[in-house]
Design a protein around this motif. Sequence first.
Motif, short mmCIF file in Angstrom:
data_model
loop_
_atom_site.label_atom_id
_atom_site.label_comp_id
_atom_site.label_asym_id
_atom_site.label_seq_id
_atom_site.Cartn_x
_atom_site.Cartn_y
_atom_site.Cartn_z
N ILE A 5 -57.32 -55.47 13.97
CA ILE A 5 -57.00 -53.92 13.94
C ILE A 5 -56.21 -53.67 15.34
N PRO A 6 -55.17 -53.51 15.12
CA PRO A 6 -54.51 -53.04 16.50
C PRO A 6 -54.54 -51.77 16.47
N PRO A 7 -54.31 -50.71 18.24
CA PRO A 7 -54.02 -49.24 18.34
C PRO A 7 -53.08 -49.11 17.88
N LEU A 8 -52.73 -48.13 17.34
CA LEU A 8 -51.98 -47.36 16.10
C LEU A 8 -50.43 -47.21 17.19
N SER A 9 -50.87 -46.91 18.73
CA SER A 9 -49.14 -47.30 19.12
C SER A 9 -48.76 -48.82 19.36
N GLU A 10 -49.18 -49.42 19.13
CA GLU A 10 -48.98 -50.77 19.06
C GLU A 10 -48.62 -50.85 18.23
N LEU A 68 -42.50 -56.03 1.75
CA LEU A 68 -43.64 -56.17 2.56
C LEU A 68 -44.34 -57.34 2.75
N GLY A 69 -44.81 -57.12 0.53
CA GLY A 69 -45.83 -59.01 0.87
C GLY A 69 -45.43 -60.03 1.39
N VAL A 70 -43.58 -60.29 1.52
CA VAL A 70 -43.34 -61.39 2.32
C VAL A 70 -43.68 -61.20 3.75
N LEU A 71 -43.45 -60.51 4.47
CA LEU A 71 -43.92 -59.68 6.06
C LEU A 71 -44.90 -59.76 6.37
N MET A 72 -45.97 -59.15 5.00
CA MET A 72 -47.27 -59.39 5.63
C MET A 72 -47.90 -60.99 5.55
N VAL A 73 -47.82 -61.48 4.76
CA VAL A 73 -48.00 -63.26 4.47
C VAL A 73 -47.60 -63.75 5.98
N SER A 74 -46.28 -63.82 6.12
CA SER A 74 -45.61 -64.09 7.61
C SER A 74 -46.15 -64.28 8.63
N SER A 75 -46.33 -62.43 8.90
CA SER A 75 -46.58 -61.75 10.03
C SER A 75 -48.61 -62.31 10.15
N MET A 76 -49.14 -62.36 9.30
CA MET A 76 -50.71 -62.38 8.93
C MET A 76 -50.32 -64.33 9.58
N ARG A 77 -49.86 -64.37 9.01
CA ARG A 77 -49.63 -66.87 9.66
C ARG A 77 -48.85 -66.78 10.86
N TYR A 87 -50.04 -58.65 14.62
CA TYR A 87 -51.14 -57.80 13.62
C TYR A 87 -50.31 -56.72 14.25
N GLY A 88 -49.63 -56.31 14.67
CA GLY A 88 -48.94 -55.24 15.32
C GLY A 88 -47.61 -54.74 13.63
N LEU A 89 -47.32 -55.88 13.59
CA LEU A 89 -46.51 -56.06 12.71
C LEU A 89 -46.71 -55.46 11.19
N LEU A 90 -47.69 -56.75 11.57
CA LEU A 90 -48.86 -56.24 9.73
C LEU A 90 -49.34 -55.33 9.22
N TRP A 91 -49.70 -54.65 10.44
CA TRP A 91 -49.96 -52.88 10.09
C TRP A 91 -49.05 -51.92 9.79
#
Length: 511
Positions: free
Chosen positions: A39-44, A205-214, A218-222
């Motif tokens: 969980i990154p900071p909101l600014s990130e 958004l689902g595709v982007l979340m999976v790609s971000s987690m891999r 974490y900034g892009l995921l959130w």
Amino acid sequence: MSAARRSRLRELLLGAAGVAVLLFAWEVLGRLGLLGRSIPPLSEVLAAIGEHGDILARAASATGTRALVGGLIGFGIGLLLAAITAWIPGSASTVVRTAVLINAIPVVALGPVLMSLDARPFIPEIFAALSVLFSTVITAGDGFRSASRSSRDLFDVYRTRRWARFWRLDAPTGLPLVADAFRLAVPAALLGAILGEWFGADRGLGVLMVSSMRNLQYGLLWAAALVAVLISATVYAIGGLLERAAVARFSRPGQAASALAPIGRVRGLVLAVAVPAALVLAWQLWIVVDEVPLIVAPPPADVAVALAADIGAYLAAAGLTVLSAIGGLLAGALVGLGLAVLATLAPWLGAMLAPLALLIPTVPIVVFIPIVGSVLGYGVETVFASTVLMAFFPVYVLALSGLNARPPGSDDLFRVYGAGTLVRLRRLALPASVPSLMIALRLSSAMAILIAISAEWLMGQGGLGRVFSERRVVLDTAGSWAAVVVAIVLSVAAYAAASRLERSVAERWRS
């Protein structure tokens, strides 16, 4: 400025204050790293939105369109089925049982099947529709059957046709609960579309979340999760306005919905066997007609053999899943009811809690698990916590609506007799909320099993979800489907138990 406008402005300001507090807490927790790197900071997160704005906009457009199309289809079909239960009372048992069975199929099992079919490009829309269908059938159906007996008798005296009675009595009476169904459908449709994109989509958004987690972005995921929440919050606010308008025009039902039309013991037994048998027959015909490969879906007989060969392991896994689901359901219900009571006693607090209440069910469970896991560890505790987080929302929404469903003028009457706030809550608001609470209990009971299985599947820990994941890895398709069959039985049993409890409570509540 009128009192109503001042109250609305005050509510908006308090809601904005709640959002500000939530965002500030997010920044602090992220800066201090109290919940780990996940969980990154909101600014990130805001920096990621600025850097990847075009990608996020295209993903949000794709997911939003899929959620809208699938959600409207599911909501429309749900309203139609709910209306049928009011038009033709004898059909209610069949409609509800079929909806419960369809809802009981875990998405982790449905996704791989749809990927092998021509429906693969439409998996997000299908998931969005299925996510909305069940809650709409149950909630709207209860609304359409909640007209008072005296009103129904009056229409019977004048020999009004069922169609006319529905449009003049059942539909207006049920509109507040239809609005509740819409509010429940908003985050469900978006979450369903996101889950569907994990199984088959080129963007979203689902595709982007999976790609971000891999890629540990974490900034892009959130950032993707935050965009999903903003979409959901916007449409949810529209649902809130619809609910207020419906209550102001027609008032919320002051009694529990009419029970499903009584059926004989023989007919009940026939339905209990016929509906599952029809689904199993359709399953077998699909295997034969389409020549489905065994790795995609096994015949029902193979699943039965696999289940019988290792029944002890499946029962043990089912026990773990049930413990997590029941514990999470009870805790989530208490949290949801507690927040609803606090929001009723202190409207300013309710306005501040609204953003948090909407955030939790909108963010996909795969985003929550790393956060909860960093605090509780990746075990059954995290499965339990995930179930709590996802189970409380229906209780909160419906309980809050029910607590505000007090008969007109009743608060003034209690004040005349000097009743305090807590007395009004115990003797007026809580009894008025019983019908809505019972609907929420049925919805959450059926969903708790599925939520627990999804969390177990994602983490490889716990009960049936872990068994399903392990069997699929070794290409034991029949064994993995056996876990799905057990999960379906448990989900249906949970709904049946909640329905029985509701009947007992309703009888005492009416007396």
